[in-house]
Scaffold this active site. Structure first.
Site, PDB file in Angstrom:
ATOM      1  N   ALA A   1       0.839  -1.212   0.000  1.00 30.25           N
ATOM      2  CA  ALA A   1       0.000   0.000   0.000  1.00 30.25           C
ATOM      3  C   ALA A   1       0.870   1.257   0.000  1.00 30.25           C
ATOM      4  O   ALA A   1       0.580   2.226  -0.721  1.00 30.25           O
ATOM      5  CB  ALA A   1      -0.935  -0.014   1.202  1.00 30.25           C
TER       6      ALA A   1
ATOM      7  N   HIS B   1       7.568  -8.527  -4.848  1.00 35.59           N
ATOM      8  CA  HIS B   1       6.185  -8.959  -4.996  1.00 35.59           C
ATOM      9  C   HIS B   1       5.714  -8.461  -6.358  1.00 35.59           C
ATOM     10  O   HIS B   1       6.064  -7.350  -6.757  1.00 35.59           O
ATOM     11  CB  HIS B   1       5.352  -8.309  -3.884  1.00 35.59           C
ATOM     12  CG  HIS B   1       4.067  -9.013  -3.560  1.00 35.59           C
ATOM     13  ND1 HIS B   1       3.763 -10.267  -3.995  1.00 35.59           N
ATOM     14  CD2 HIS B   1       3.013  -8.618  -2.815  1.00 35.59           C
ATOM     15  CE1 HIS B   1       2.567 -10.617  -3.541  1.00 35.59           C
ATOM     16  NE2 HIS B   1       2.088  -9.641  -2.825  1.00 35.59           N
TER      17      HIS B   1
ATOM     18  N   GLY C   1      10.998 -12.161   5.759  1.00 39.31           N
ATOM     19  CA  GLY C   1      12.326 -11.553   5.810  1.00 39.31           C
ATOM     20  C   GLY C   1      13.082 -11.953   7.065  1.00 39.31           C
ATOM     21  O   GLY C   1      14.315 -12.010   7.072  1.00 39.31           O
TER      22      GLY C   1
HETATM   23  N1  LIG Z   1       6.969  -9.547   5.005  1.00 36.26           N
HETATM   24  C1  LIG Z   1       7.673 -10.420   4.277  1.00 36.26           C
HETATM   25  O1  LIG Z   1       8.509 -11.153   4.797  1.00 36.26           O
HETATM   26  C2  LIG Z   1       7.481 -10.495   2.791  1.00 36.26           C
HETATM   27  C3  LIG Z   1       7.155  -9.376   2.062  1.00 36.26           C
HETATM   28  N2  LIG Z   1       7.198  -9.398   0.692  1.00 36.26           N
HETATM   29  C4  LIG Z   1       6.946  -8.169  -0.051  1.00 36.26           C
HETATM   30  O2  LIG Z   1       8.002  -7.259   0.249  1.00 36.26           O
HETATM   31  C5  LIG Z   1       7.503  -5.919   0.264  1.00 36.26           C
HETATM   32  C6  LIG Z   1       7.757  -5.299   1.623  1.00 36.26           C
HETATM   33  O3  LIG Z   1       6.975  -5.986   2.577  1.00 36.26           O
HETATM   34  P1  LIG Z   1       7.213  -5.857   4.151  1.00 36.26           P
HETATM   35  O4  LIG Z   1       8.652  -5.935   4.440  1.00 36.26           O
HETATM   36  O5  LIG Z   1       6.296  -6.857   4.779  1.00 36.26           O
HETATM   37  O6  LIG Z   1       6.681  -4.384   4.416  1.00 36.26           O
HETATM   38  P2  LIG Z   1       6.204  -3.705   5.785  1.00 36.26           P
HETATM   39  O7  LIG Z   1       4.741  -3.744   5.894  1.00 36.26           O
HETATM   40  O8  LIG Z   1       7.008  -4.296   6.897  1.00 36.26           O
HETATM   41  O9  LIG Z   1       6.623  -2.184   5.528  1.00 36.26           O
HETATM   42  C7  LIG Z   1       7.906  -1.824   5.072  1.00 36.26           C
HETATM   43  C8  LIG Z   1       8.189  -0.372   5.341  1.00 36.26           C
HETATM   44  O10 LIG Z   1       7.215   0.481   4.779  1.00 36.26           O
HETATM   45  C9  LIG Z   1       7.224   1.644   5.547  1.00 36.26           C
HETATM   46  N3  LIG Z   1       5.986   2.395   5.325  1.00 36.26           N
HETATM   47  C10 LIG Z   1       4.708   1.977   5.538  1.00 36.26           C
HETATM   48  N4  LIG Z   1       3.844   2.948   5.201  1.00 36.26           N
HETATM   49  C11 LIG Z   1       4.586   3.999   4.773  1.00 36.26           C
HETATM   50  C12 LIG Z   1       4.274   5.285   4.259  1.00 36.26           C
HETATM   51  N5  LIG Z   1       3.020   5.686   4.121  1.00 36.26           N
HETATM   52  N6  LIG Z   1       5.296   6.095   3.910  1.00 36.26           N
HETATM   53  C13 LIG Z   1       6.579   5.691   4.018  1.00 36.26           C
HETATM   54  N7  LIG Z   1       6.927   4.484   4.480  1.00 36.26           N
HETATM   55  C14 LIG Z   1       5.945   3.650   4.844  1.00 36.26           C
HETATM   56  C15 LIG Z   1       7.382   1.174   6.975  1.00 36.26           C
HETATM   57  O11 LIG Z   1       7.985   2.189   7.761  1.00 36.26           O
HETATM   58  C16 LIG Z   1       8.300  -0.012   6.811  1.00 36.26           C
HETATM   59  O12 LIG Z   1       9.643   0.350   7.032  1.00 36.26           O
HETATM   60  C17 LIG Z   1       6.029  -6.035  -0.117  1.00 36.26           C
HETATM   61  O13 LIG Z   1       5.943  -5.922  -1.514  1.00 36.26           O
HETATM   62  C18 LIG Z   1       5.666  -7.449   0.325  1.00 36.26           C
HETATM   63  O14 LIG Z   1       4.546  -7.983  -0.341  1.00 36.26           O
HETATM   64  C19 LIG Z   1       7.598 -10.513   0.009  1.00 36.26           C
HETATM   65  C20 LIG Z   1       7.932 -11.671   0.678  1.00 36.26           C
HETATM   66  C21 LIG Z   1       7.781 -11.779   2.109  1.00 36.26           C
HETATM   67 MG   LIG Z   2       2.978 -12.218   0.334  1.00 34.89          MG
END
Ligand SMILES: NC(=O)C1=CN([C@@H]2O[C@H](COP(=O)(O)OP(=O)(O)OC[C@H]3O[C@@H](n4cnc5c(N)ncnc54)[C@H](O)[C@@H]3O)[C@@H](O)[C@H]2O)C=CC1
Ligand SMILES: [Mg+2]
Ligand SMILES: CC(=O)[C@](C)(O)C(=O)O
Ligand SMILES: [Mg+2]
Length: 348
Positions: free
Chosen positions: A101, A124, A153
């Site tokens: 998002a 993703h 991660g």
């Molecule tokens: N969580 C996981 O282990 C996995 C995630 N993914 C993909 O990797 C990508 C990252 O996912 P996550 O690490 O889970 O993300 P997350 O939900 O942990 O967020 C990552 C970062 O986004 C920042 N953030 C959130 N809203 C914000 C805003 N409005 N403005 C600025 N920064 C903002 C947060 O501060 C955080 O550092 C996504 O595309 C996800 O689908 C893929 C495989 C596994």
């Molecule tokens: Mg996923």
């Protein structure tokens, strides 16, 4: 690229033998990798890249817990840790690891810094595949690539530190420089993948959304809860219901099928269990398959993506998710789980 035979089907895969870390380092020696976002994937990927010797910086909002976490992990403000915009400007490869998002909200900022020859990297297929809903349309003169670790991660980092590797898929959406393949594979090896398998952005996001809503998270939560409830409703204690539903699964049987397959788990259980489980597999399969079919349709028609965008774009989405997770944690089943884990001898 190695061709491997998976149960009779040939696939292209990349192994560490054929694309070793030394080759990855050589491929990316003139690149600055900017990891944008320090939530779950950000730390795992950036720390593994750093420990592997790549030139990597982190971009994160300053007023946030994640910024403080990045500092605690050794990223230095002004040297290797920057506000998102500055990191995008400095990076030649931009690893876009904000939540899906937030990627929509920050896209105008990132796009400004996608000058010709840079690479835009996702973990993703979401932003690109659902572009009508996300508005993420990269300029034509940058590479657009994907490495999607198949797991959290947190596990990516933990397995790296243990000398293991989490498998990832890789994809190329746009090869503007002619270097997209080497870049994506070098990054896949660099972030600590086990082996890499080929996909495209659409297949990645369709399978990922299905998997996490299905067997990996949603389906297993529902299945375990249903059995726990039936045992409790029939007079079994929390201890018995939890051990027979979760603890035995994670501590005894899952490690067996992780090690040598489902048939190996069967072979190590009683013939009573084997007979009954083989008989009941069918009814469980038949009851759930229509749910999986419905789920896949909802993913493919974009409804799931829209629901996720709508809820996770709200300013208080974190608080709302946390409230639901708190309710889960405080349920009898998972309170029982906390006690059962505490009673594991290794935790005493
Ligand atoms: N969580 C996981 O282990 C996995 C995630 N993914 C993909 O990797 C990508 C990252 O996912 P996550 O690490 O889970 O993300 P997350 O939900 O942990 O967020 C990552 C970062 O986004 C920042 N953030 C959130 N809203 C914000 C805003 N409005 N403005 C600025 N920064 C903002 C947060 O501060 C955080 O550092 C996504 O595309 C996800 O689908 C893929 C495989 C596994
Ligand atoms: Mg996923
Ligand atoms: C960990 C992972 O790969 C998931 C479940 O797809 C996700 O966190 O989005
Ligand atoms: Mg996933």
């Amino acid at each position: 690229m190695a061709k491997m035979n998976f149960g009779g089907v040939e696939e292209n895969v990349v192994t560490r033998d054929e694309f070793p870390l030394s080759k990855a380092l050589e491929t990316l020696k003139n690149e600055t990798i900017a990891v944008i976002g320090y939530g779950v994937q950000g730390p795992g990927q950036s720390l593994n890249l750093r420990d592997n010797g790549f030139n990597v910086i982190v971009g994160q909002r300053k007023e946030s817990k994640s910024w403080d976490k990045a500092v605690a992990d050794g990223w230095v403000p002004g040297e290797t840790l920057f506000e998102i915009e500055e990191a995008c400007q400095r990076g030649t490869i931009i690893q876009y690891l904000l939540s899906d998002a937030a990627q929509i909200a920050l896209w105008p900022t990132v796009k400004r810094h996608l000058t010709p020859g840079k690479a835009l990297y996702f973990s993703h297929g979401f932003g690109i595949t659902y572009k009508e809903r996300t508005g993420i349309i990269p300029p034509a003169d940058v590479d657009v690539i994907l490495v999607a670790p198949k797991g959290s991660g947190t596990s990516l980092r933990k397995m790296f530190l243990e000398g293991r590797g989490l498998n990832s898929s890789y994809a190329i959406f746009q090869d503007a420089t002619g270097k997209a393949y080497d870049r994506v594979v070098a990054l896949g090896i660099g972030v600590g993948s086990g082996y890499l398998f080929e996909t495209d952005f659409k297949r990645e996001v369709y399978s990922d959304l299905t998997g996490e809503r299905g067997t990996l998270m949603g389906a297993i939560q529902g299945l375990l809860l249903a059995q726990y409830e039936v045992l409790r409703e029939n007079g079994h204690t929390p201890s018995e219901a939890f051990n027979e539903t979760v603890e035995e699964l994670t501590q005894s049987l899952m490690p067996l099928f992780a090690e040598k397959g489902m048939d190996w788990m069967y072979a190590n259980c009683s013939t009573t269990a084997q007979r009954g489980a083989l008989d009941w597999m069918g009814p469980f399969h038949d009851a759930t398959k229509p749910v999986f079919e419905k789920l896949y349709k909802e993913v493919a028609n974009g409804n799931e993506a829209q629901r996720s965008i709508d809820s996770n774009s709200q300013p208080d989405y974190r608080e709302k998710l946390e409230a639901e997770l708190t309710a889960l944690r405080e349920s009898e089943m998972w309170q029982t789980g906390a006690v059962v884990r505490k009673l594991r001898p290794e935790n005493n």
